[in-house]
Motif scaffolding. Structure first.
Motif, PDB file in Angstrom:
ATOM      1  N   ALA A 101      79.303  68.625  53.783  1.00 32.03           N
ATOM      2  CA  ALA A 101      80.241  68.207  52.740  1.00 32.03           C
ATOM      3  C   ALA A 101      79.539  67.997  51.403  1.00 32.03           C
ATOM      4  O   ALA A 101      80.070  68.342  50.342  1.00 32.03           O
ATOM      5  N   CYS A 102      78.331  67.426  51.448  1.00 28.08           N
ATOM      6  CA  CYS A 102      77.647  67.182  50.170  1.00 28.08           C
ATOM      7  C   CYS A 102      76.928  68.418  49.654  1.00 28.08           C
ATOM      8  O   CYS A 102      76.487  68.464  48.519  1.00 28.08           O
ATOM      9  N   PHE A 103      76.806  69.452  50.525  1.00 30.08           N
ATOM     10  CA  PHE A 103      76.219  70.720  50.082  1.00 30.08           C
ATOM     11  C   PHE A 103      77.281  71.747  49.701  1.00 30.08           C
ATOM     12  O   PHE A 103      76.968  72.914  49.478  1.00 30.08           O
ATOM     13  N   ASP A 124      79.061  62.620  42.865  1.00 28.47           N
ATOM     14  CA  ASP A 124      79.274  61.849  44.087  1.00 28.47           C
ATOM     15  C   ASP A 124      78.351  62.288  45.223  1.00 28.47           C
ATOM     16  O   ASP A 124      78.582  61.939  46.378  1.00 28.47           O
ATOM     17  N   CYS A 125      77.341  63.071  44.910  1.00 28.48           N
ATOM     18  CA  CYS A 125      76.442  63.558  45.956  1.00 28.48           C
ATOM     19  C   CYS A 125      75.537  62.429  46.428  1.00 28.48           C
ATOM     20  O   CYS A 125      74.885  61.766  45.602  1.00 28.48           O
ATOM     21  N   PRO A 126      75.463  62.185  47.731  1.00 27.72           N
ATOM     22  CA  PRO A 126      74.579  61.120  48.226  1.00 27.72           C
ATOM     23  C   PRO A 126      73.119  61.405  47.912  1.00 27.72           C
ATOM     24  O   PRO A 126      72.694  62.559  47.774  1.00 27.72           O
ATOM     25  N   ILE A 127      72.350  60.354  47.760  1.00 27.16           N
ATOM     26  CA  ILE A 127      70.941  60.491  47.401  1.00 27.16           C
ATOM     27  C   ILE A 127      70.173  61.236  48.480  1.00 27.16           C
ATOM     28  O   ILE A 127      69.200  61.935  48.193  1.00 27.16           O
ATOM     29  N   LEU A 128      70.634  61.140  49.756  1.00 29.73           N
ATOM     30  CA  LEU A 128      69.953  61.848  50.832  1.00 29.73           C
ATOM     31  C   LEU A 128      70.025  63.355  50.618  1.00 29.73           C
ATOM     32  O   LEU A 128      69.020  64.068  50.783  1.00 29.73           O
ATOM     33  N   CYS A 129      71.195  63.836  50.240  1.00 35.15           N
ATOM     34  CA  CYS A 129      71.347  65.275  50.020  1.00 35.15           C
ATOM     35  C   CYS A 129      70.527  65.747  48.821  1.00 35.15           C
ATOM     36  O   CYS A 129      69.929  66.827  48.846  1.00 35.15           O
TER      37      CYS A 129
END
Length: 1736
Positions: A101-103, A124-129
């Motif tokens: 979803a974040c990619f 809104d991209c999580p820091i992990l991604c």
């Protein structure tokens, strides 16, 4: 020519390397396949590992000159948890969906010439991604140098800027190139790393890299293809390895391995679709830390409604706590802490409203709030304290924890600053101290993360210091300095210097403890600015005007800055002229402690100190206990790179006999870090006032006024400033001061009044008694998070590698106590009535403690966790349920407790290691694998080990050797098993001891299953499962036990209690029995007759046994059948009553073999040892036969003929060959004892036997027992079983004895324990312990005696062990193996030589009051040393003959303590011209006649006494003294050859004692040939005067408070010649004359007075003509008198130019001028006054 130029151009073009930076062309899309995985575990094959794998497809296209797009398609995340490499990866579909979803949208990045710039991602991209994208782009970071193929540079990457090495292999023929680059991840300038909870762990920047326990490297390999349009990256691979060695073992490492593969799949012309939303700049390649800190290393929690989850967790916690589930409670508590870090302030408030009124919930709530450390939880706590919702004790408990665990940032520091001004905090001084100290610690942690600390953070602390100084408030000054010290910022140095007199003269008026606090505040600042702190502390150390304790503290701070050799050498050279011996002793001992250190971080300092101490005088080694010292204990293991030191700083002050300031600290070292674990300090001043008689009005007496007037006559004299009693203490944990307390005079007096008596103490005590009688019941719980340490670094994959440690502790207690007292106490009861009441106590107490620690290595994010998890638990659990009845009047105590009904685990330690995999999308499907594969492990039964029939043959340990009182239940079982197979090494062992008579069994269980068989390291030993526990189990016997009872009876009813237990008759019959009947019954019950009957039989065979054993020397700790005993033993070690014992037939062979062994070792020695010689005729050596006569007594002991031979024969022997001669020998011609005393070389056996038979062997024959104790188990249908103890004492003026017997109460068992200790005479004490069948199986005997050792007074301690159990022998062998190494480390000498087996002798000989020789002789080893320094002086003189030792009517052991105490007291004596001061300095001074000298006076503010002395006219040694005490003036003098006494001018008789009737007592009486005066309340213990000699002994609490010719009693011998002005005199004559009391020349007989003088001859000073005036007055005759006798004295002079107007006529303070030159002038000592003009 043109052709040549063209050739050169072509050659240059060919040598120029083609550009190898990857190029992505516009309009093309490059498709790559991407694979990456990361694994965590131990590197050994076959062990469990955990990790993740990410595979996806990448589309990269160029959209502008530097901007590129990256589209990630088809991501797939898989988890690994199993045994590598056999087990497969497991797909995680839900987590893959989350990642996909974040990619879903494209990322943009800047890329120019192989370097990645900024990265842009959806908002809104999580820091992990984003970090995963960084991991991908990090593979494309290439820095090419076109002119070099091998080069190094600092390159930016995901891990920061690190040193990188490139190697380029160019295949120009095929237009291909291979690029390899590698990075050392420990060599980074700006490393991406995040630490939490490590602010108190100090790294060592100078330590080598090899001692670092975390090492990492990464290697990249690129395949490039190039043409004219640029280079194309066809593939890239990376491999990263982190090696973590927690114990710094080369083979004991855990490994994290990460790999990436990037391969070109295709090139398309289809562009990537532009992002639909605006992209945000996320920074560069450097890894970003954000959400990782939110997740603790505990199981993941799916957070939806945190407030509801907190409510549910809190309810579960309270319920689990009531059920006792400690492990679940600690896990839930950590979850609760995790949730509190997420909830908002409003949600916390609503939860508080819900649970605040319920006490169990309230405790858990507040503990979790403190541990959370978030901004909102900190605000909440501040609000509750401000609103006074927490009581004073809750606030005191929560504030330190909250300030310690809070995360320091601008928001929390702002909240903390409001704590400082909170009115509710300022109301309670305790809270104010906690808050200020905690605020300083927060500033320290915050500023540790930044290079520059904002001044506004330190301003509140600086303001407190300024305000306290203006008000003169010492307590606030100390608080401000301690808080500034916690902050540890160099910006505070200027504030600190204002409290040091060296830099601020105004600070001289402050108390010394404030000066010391100011110096200590520099300690932590030294870590940031060591050079500045070193400069300041060195100046303070060199400032001799400061108090010694301030300078000693400066020495501590100075050495903590790790000074270089020049500074240390400068300190050492200053000690050579140091006037304060306290400072010299402290610094020297500190240098010695540092010189022997083995800590690598202190190697340079240790080497510098080693050189410096060689410059110092050895006399500093010989200073006594009165001088300050540093005690250092520590060790360091170079194998594990870990160590610890413990230091104690003992600082004496001039006014104390013992240390006034004590600082002790423990510091730990690990790898290249250091941590101050704990530090505790205790300071005191003027505590001696508390032991004195108070409320004596000294200021109202005439002596006080006289001394005030006298002070005006003594130039420059000042009384000492008053000091109030004070006790101060502080505690530092992890280098941060968390609390301190100052107990001043008012607090001390209030405490003393409440303890010693007040009119209100009775109601208070009665109230306490009534509260206790109401009963105590409840349940208490104290949870706490002990630690949270985290170290996070990025991996090339883009996920974090975390090393974390988290610990939680839980203490619980449930109690129900009911106490009843009868009769009840009246309102006005006496304290003695408390001892006459009877008490019934019913108690049920269940304390528990639990500690849980989690350590993790792996990935720990909010989405998933993967890695190794180590769990360690410690639990302690017990139950105390009993009923007690105390009858004080009857001296009876009875305690009853139920037996073991169920299995109870008293204590347990467990640890286990797992490979774990968790993800947020599948919280319930946790994957956990044990590190070792499971194998077939046989189970072990819990039954005790049963020996086979073969093992119970005669001669072996068997059941019949167990005491029969225990044989029914006291059994020892041991189970041991080793299994080694597919499941690793499995080890288990169970030790059980059963006591069936008490119905219980205690078992120690050890279990281990680890991977140490792969590699023998500490890490592999922990990698697996470990368990150690102590369990109490019930034992099921034929008869059930109702209860276990312990009854103790003291006094006259002790005997009847034993008879009541054993007899079935009536009490009335026993009570009416005469004493002899009771005595006979008691002997029968205890089996005493059997014991002493056997002893008598054995004694008759004593001589024969000795003869048999003389020629053999047995092995150490062997178990002989029969061995000799010394005369101190009451019976020999005959094996049994009939002389038979299993294994006796092998005795001679064993002795013969061991004798050969010992004999061969002694022959190999270079010198024969007299310590191993026998003095019997059968084995006597030629040396002894030459010295001693050949006559022997019937016991075989050789005796020497004269005492002179005793000294002559030892004149040239080494110390270990000297002989000890007991002091209780009847005449000098008695035996000479060898140092090793066996029965053939100790005092005569027949003498010991006759002495033993002359007194009753059993004290019960003549004395009733004084104590009886019975421990029994009461059965339902059978007789009670258990043991009984009886104690006898016989106290006589010179001989006392104590006997104890333990036996079974059933009578069927003959197992007994007998203990006997006696004082034989004033010089000898002996004791023995025997146990077994009729006390005959085992025996240990000891003897302590005083005597002479090589012409020195000595004490000998002897220990014999004829026969001991095997466990004692095993323990002794282990201890014996450590002795040689310990002796070597301590510097003792040792020698291998044989002595008597089964015997050890220790001799300590006093060679001087401060030194002794010691010799320890063991069967095969002798350890010795000479001139060992004693901590306390012991009065003695070398060569003291035995005849001069204390007479037999004096107990030498009690006299020793008295002698030491008396020797500690200070004495001053005057005899003829010899004066000995209180400090022991002796000098010659001839007093001028008729002039009173101040011999000693009280120089404190109380001015209690004055003693003056003068020499009488016409006599060389007759003196007169004048003593002023209170309103008394006492004169003692000689007239007509008789001692005369005047009191207040009135003649008084000398033969009648005189006693004063004032508030303080004074006694004058005749003694010997003179008078003695005793006035202890004034400080004079004793004054003795006989006309020729004067001796003064003052109280120890007067130390440092006296002045005069006798000195200050401050142990500062270098400053003994201190004149009234404070200057040090140049010689003894100047010193003595400075204390002369000038009189009216016309009214008094003394015609001398002190005047300033001028050097009459021309003087050249600084190459100019000058005139010089003395800075101290010189003794001259008064005007009109001429000198008839003079003496030369050395005087300092102040010089001024010759034309100066300064002269002696003006009243100018020359004593305040500088001393320029020293010259010798004449001082007058006698005058002729024919021309003196006096008014009529």
């Amino acid at each position: 020519m043109k052709g040549l130029i063209l050739a050169l151009v072509l050659a240059l073009a060919g040598g120029q390397k083609q550009g190898l930076e990857p190029v992505f062309h516009t309009g093309k899309t490059y498709l790559y396949g991407y694979k990456s995985f990361i694994l965590h575990g131990l590197p050994d094959r076959g062990l469990a590992m955990a990790g993740v794998r990410l595979t996806c497809k990448l589309d990269i296209s160029r959209v502008s000159r530097s901007d590129h797009l990256l589209q990630i398609r088809s991501p797939k995340l898989e988890e690994y948890n199993g045994f590598w490499p056999t087990d497969p990866f497991t797909p995680s579909s839900r987590l893959t969906e989350t990642i996909a979803a974040c990619f879903s949208q494209a990322f943009k990045f800047e890329y120019t010439e192989g370097r990645v710039g900024s990265i842009f991602a959806p908002e809104d991209c999580p820091i992990l991604c984003t970090n995963l994208v960084r991991g991908i782009l990090n593979m494309m970071q290439i820095t090419i140098k076109k002119s070099q193929n091998v080069y190094e540079l600092q390159e930016a990457g995901i891990e920061g800027i690190c040193q990188t090495r490139y190697v380029i292999q160019d295949d120009s023929k095929n237009n291909r190139a291979t690029i390899s680059k590698s990075k050392d991840l420990t060599d980074c300038q700006e490393k991406a790393v995040k630490n939490m909870g490590m602010a108190y762990i100090r790294p060592c920047p100078t330590c080598p890299l090899k001692v670092r326990n975390i090492k990492g490297t990464v290697m990249f390999t690129y395949k490039m293809k190039y043409d004219d349009s640029g280079a194309l990256m066809t593939s890239a691979m990376s491999e990263q390895v982190y090696q973590i060695t927690p114990f710094n073992e080369p083979n004991g490492a855990a490994v994290m391995e990460a790999r990436q593969e990037l391969s070109l799949v295709d090139i398309k012309r289809t562009p990537i679709s532009a992002p639909k939303t605006q992209l945000q700049n996320q920074g560069s390649l450097r890894y970003h830390f954000s959400g990782e800190l939110l997740q603790m290393p505990i199981p993941l929690i799916r957070i939806k409604n945190p407030d509801l989850q907190l409510t549910e967790t809190l309810r579960q916690l309270v319920q689990n706590n009531e059920e006792g589930a400690a492990k679940d409670a600690s896990a839930k508590f950590l979850q609760m802490v995790q949730l509190f870090r997420i909830v908002t302030l409003d949600q916390i408030e609503s939860l508080w409203v819900q649970f605040a009124n319920d006490l169990p919930y309230r405790r858990w709530f507040l503990s979790a709030i403190c541990a959370a450390g978030a901004t909102d939880t900190f605000r909440f706590l501040k609000q509750k304290i401000h609103d006074e919702k927490l009581n004073i004790w809750e606030a005191a408990a929560t504030l330190p924890l909250a300030l310690h665990f809070v995360t320091p940032n601008k928001q929390t520091l702002e909240v903390a600053s409001t704590f400082l001004t909170c009115p509710q905090i300022q109301k309670a001084p305790m809270h104010q101290i906690i808050v200020y100290l905690g605020y300083g610690s927060m500033v320290n942690k915050y500023c540790a993360q930044t290079s520059l600390c904002p001044n506004e953070l330190l301003q509140p602390l600086h303001d407190l210091a300024t305000e306290a100084t203006s008000k003169g408030d010492a307590k606030d000054m100390a608080l401000a300095l301690k808080a500034i010290g916690n902050a540890g910022e160099p910006a505070s140095i200027k504030r600190i210097l204002k409290f040091l007199p060296t830099f601020s003269p105004a600070a001289a008026s402050l108390p010394n403890r404030i000066h010391a606090d100011a110096v200590l505040a520099l300690r932590k600042i030294a870590r940031k600015d060591p050079a500045k702190v070193r400069e300041i502390s060195l100046q303070v150390f060199m400032d001799s005007t400061l108090a010694p304790n301030v300078r000693m503290v400066a020495c501590v701070v100075l050495f903590e800055t790790k000074p270089a050799l020049p500074t240390v050498t400068a300190m050492a050279s200053s000690l050579l002229t140091e006037p304060s011996l306290q400072v010299a002793s402290f610094t020297y001992s500190h240098m010695k402690a540092l010189a022997v250190g083995r800590i690598p971080q202190l190697y340079n300092l240790s080497a510098a100190c080693n050189i410096a101490i060689k410059l110092l005088s050895p006399r500093l080694d010989r200073l006594s206990y009165r001088y300050s010292k540093v005690i250092h204990v520590g060790d360091y293991s170079s194998d594990y790179q870990a160590g610890a030191i413990w230091r104690v700083y003992l600082m004496n002050s001039p006014s104390t006999m013992f240390p006034s300031d004590i600082i002790t600290k423990v510091r730990g070292y690990y790898a290249n870090t250091a941590t101050d674990i704990i530090e505790v300090a205790l300071r005191s001043q003027s505590l001696t006032k508390l032991v004195r008689k108070q409320n004596i009005p000294f200021a109202e007496y005439d002596t006080y006024k006289t001394l005030k007037e006298l002070g005006k006559k003594l130039l420059g004299w000042k009384e000492l400033p008053p000091e109030d009693p004070l006790v101060s203490a502080y505690v530092k944990v992890l280098g941060q001061e968390i609390a301190f307390v100052d107990i001043d005079k008012d607090a001390i007096q209030q405490t003393m009044t409440s303890l010693t008596g007040s009119s209100n103490w009775q109601p208070m005590v009665k109230k306490v008694v009534e509260e206790v009688q109401r009963g105590i019941s409840g349940r208490w719980t104290l949870p706490a998070m002990v630690a949270e340490l985290r170290h996070i670094v990025p991996t090339v994959v883009g996920v974090p590698l975390e090393l974390s440690l988290c610990g939680a502790a839980l203490a619980q207690a449930a109690a129900a106590v009911d106490i009843q007292m009868s009769p009840p106490l009246p309102d006005n009861f006496r304290p003695s009535q408390l001892l006459e009441t009877n008490m019934d106590i019913h108690a049920d107490i269940k304390p528990k403690a639990y500690f849980h620690m989690i350590a993790m290595m792996g990935i720990n994010t909010r989405y998933f966790q993967s890695g190794l998890e180590f769990h360690a638990e410690f639990s302690a659990n017990t139950t105390m349920k009993f009923e007690a009845r105390i009858n004080n009047k009857e001296k009876n105590l009875k305690i009853e407790t139920p037996p073991c009904h169920q299995e109870v685990e008293l204590a347990a330690v467990r640890s286990e290691v797992y490979a774990i995999s968790r993800n947020m999308e599948e919280v319930d499907s946790e994957k956990k694998s044990q590190l070792l594969p499971k194998g077939e492990v046989p189970s072990l039964s819990d039954q005790p080990f049963q020996p086979s029939e073969r093992s119970s043959r005669p001669g072996s340990w068997k059941q019949s050797n167990i005491p029969s009182v225990i044989s029914k239940g006291y059994q020892q079982g041991s189970e041991e098993a080793h299994h080694h197979g597919v499941g690793g090494r499995f080890y288990t062992r169970i030790f059980c001891r059963k006591i069936e008579s008490l119905g219980c069994s205690a078992c120690l269980s050890l279990k281990s299953r680890n991977s140490a068989f792969l590699r023998n390291t500490c890490l592999h030993k922990l990698a697996g499962e470990l368990e150690a526990k102590i369990v109490l189990k019930p034992v099921h016997t034929g008869a059930d036990i109702d209860k276990i009872q312990l009854e103790i009876q003291a006094g006259s009813k002790a005997a009847s209690k034993i008879i009541d237990v054993a007899s079935s008759g009536s009490k009335e019959e026993d009570e009416t029995s005469p004493y002899k009947d009771i005595q006979a019954k008691l002997k029968k019950i205890l089996g005493i007759e059997n014991i002493f009957t056997v002893a008598n039989k054995t004694r008759r065979r004593h001589k024969r046994i000795h003869r048999e054993d003389k020629t053999a020397v047995t092995d150490l700790w062997a178990e002989p059948g029969t061995t000799p005993l010394s005369s101190s033993s009451s019976s020999s070690t005959a094996s049994s009553a009939d002389g038979k014992e299993p294994g006796n037939e092998h005795k001679k062979d064993e002795l013969r073999q061991s004798g050969k062994k010992c004999g061969s070792s002694s022959k190999s020695s270079s010198r024969s040892s007299s310590g191993s010689r026998r003095s019997s005729s059968s084995s006597g050596s030629s040396a002894s036969s030459k010295i001693c006569s050949s006559s022997e007594d019937h016991s075989g002991d050789r005796r020497c003929s004269a005492d002179s031979e005793y000294s002559n024969q030892q004149a040239n022997l080494p110390v270990y060959q000297f002989w000890f001669k007991p002091a209780d020998e009847q005449d000098p011609g008695m035996e000479v004892l060898n140092g090793s005393i066996s029965s053939s070389s100790s005092s005569a056996s027949d003498e010991g036997t006759s002495r033993a038979m002359s007194q009753p062997k059993f004290l019960g024959d003549s004395k009733p027992p004084i104590l009886a104790a019975v421990l029994r188990a009461i059965h339902r249908n059978e007789q009670p079983t258990g043991i009984q103890l009886v104690l006898y004492t016989d106290t006589q003026p010179m001989r006392s004895r104590i006997q104890m017997f333990v036996s079974s109460i059933t009578g069927s068992s003959r197992w007994k324990l007998c203990a006997d200790a006696s004082v034989i005479n004033s010089h000898k004490v002996s004791g023995s312990l025997k146990w077994g069948k009729d006390c005959r199986d085992y025996q240990i005997a000891t003897q302590i005696a005083t005597g002479q050792f090589a012409a020195y007074p000595a004490m000998q301690m002897k220990l014999e062990w004829p026969k001991v159990p095997s466990i004692v022998r095993t323990t002794a062998r282990w201890f014996y193996s450590l002795l040689p190494g310990a002796a070597y480390v301590l510097g003792y000498s040792q020698r291998q030589q044989c002595g008597p087996s089964h015997q050890a002798t220790f001799v300590m000989a006093l060679t001087s009051p401060r030194t002794c020789d010691v010799v320890l002789k063991l069967p095969e080893l002798t350890i010795y040393d000479r001139a060992i320094r004693l901590p306390l002086p012991f009065p003695s003189s070398p060569g003291t003959p035995i005849s001069t030792l204390p007479s037999p009517d004096q107990n030498v052991f009690s006299q020793a303590t008295l002698s030491i105490t008396e020797n500690l007291k200070a004495r001053c004596s005057v005899f003829q011209n010899t004066i000995t001061t209180f400090n022991g300095v002796e000098f010659n001074y001839s007093m001028p006649a008729n002039c009173y000298h101040v011999l000693v006076q009280d120089c404190s503010s109380e001015l209690k006494f004055l003693v003056m002395m003068k020499r009488l006219e016409g006599s060389a040694d007759l003196t007169a003294i004048n003593v002023r005490l209170a309103s008394h003036e006492v004169d003692m003098y000689v007239s007509n050859g008789l001692i005369q006494l005047k009191i207040n001018g009135v003649q008084a008789p000398t033969d009648v004692p005189y006693t004063s009737n004032s508030d303080a007592s004074m006694l004058i009486s005749s003694e010997k040939e003179g008078l003695s005066l005793k006035a202890p309340d004034y400080g004079i213990d004793k004054l003795y005067y006989d006309g020729h000699r004067l001796e003064i002994q003052i109280a120890f609490w007067m130390a440092g408070k006296t002045c005069g010719i006798c000195g200050k009693y401050d142990a500062e011998k270098e400053r003994e010649y201190q004149m009234p002005s404070g200057y040090l005199a140049k010689d003894a004559v100047s010193f003595g004359q400075s204390w002369i009391i000038s009189e009216d020349p016309c009214a008094g007989a003394c015609k001398l007075q002190r005047k300033f003088v001028k050097i009459e001859k021309p003087v050249a000073f600084e190459k100019k003509a000058a005139k010089c005036f003395s800075v101290e007055p010189v003794l001259h005759c008064v005007e009109g008198c001429s000198a008839t006798r003079t003496v030369p004295v050395s005087v300092g002079f102040h010089c001024v130019p010759a034309d100066s107007t300064l002269n002696l006529d003006r009243q100018i303070r020359l004593d305040q001028k500088s001393e320029d030159v020293v010259s010798t002038v004449s001082a007058h000592t006698a005058c002729s006054c024919q021309q003196q003009s006096c008014p009529a």
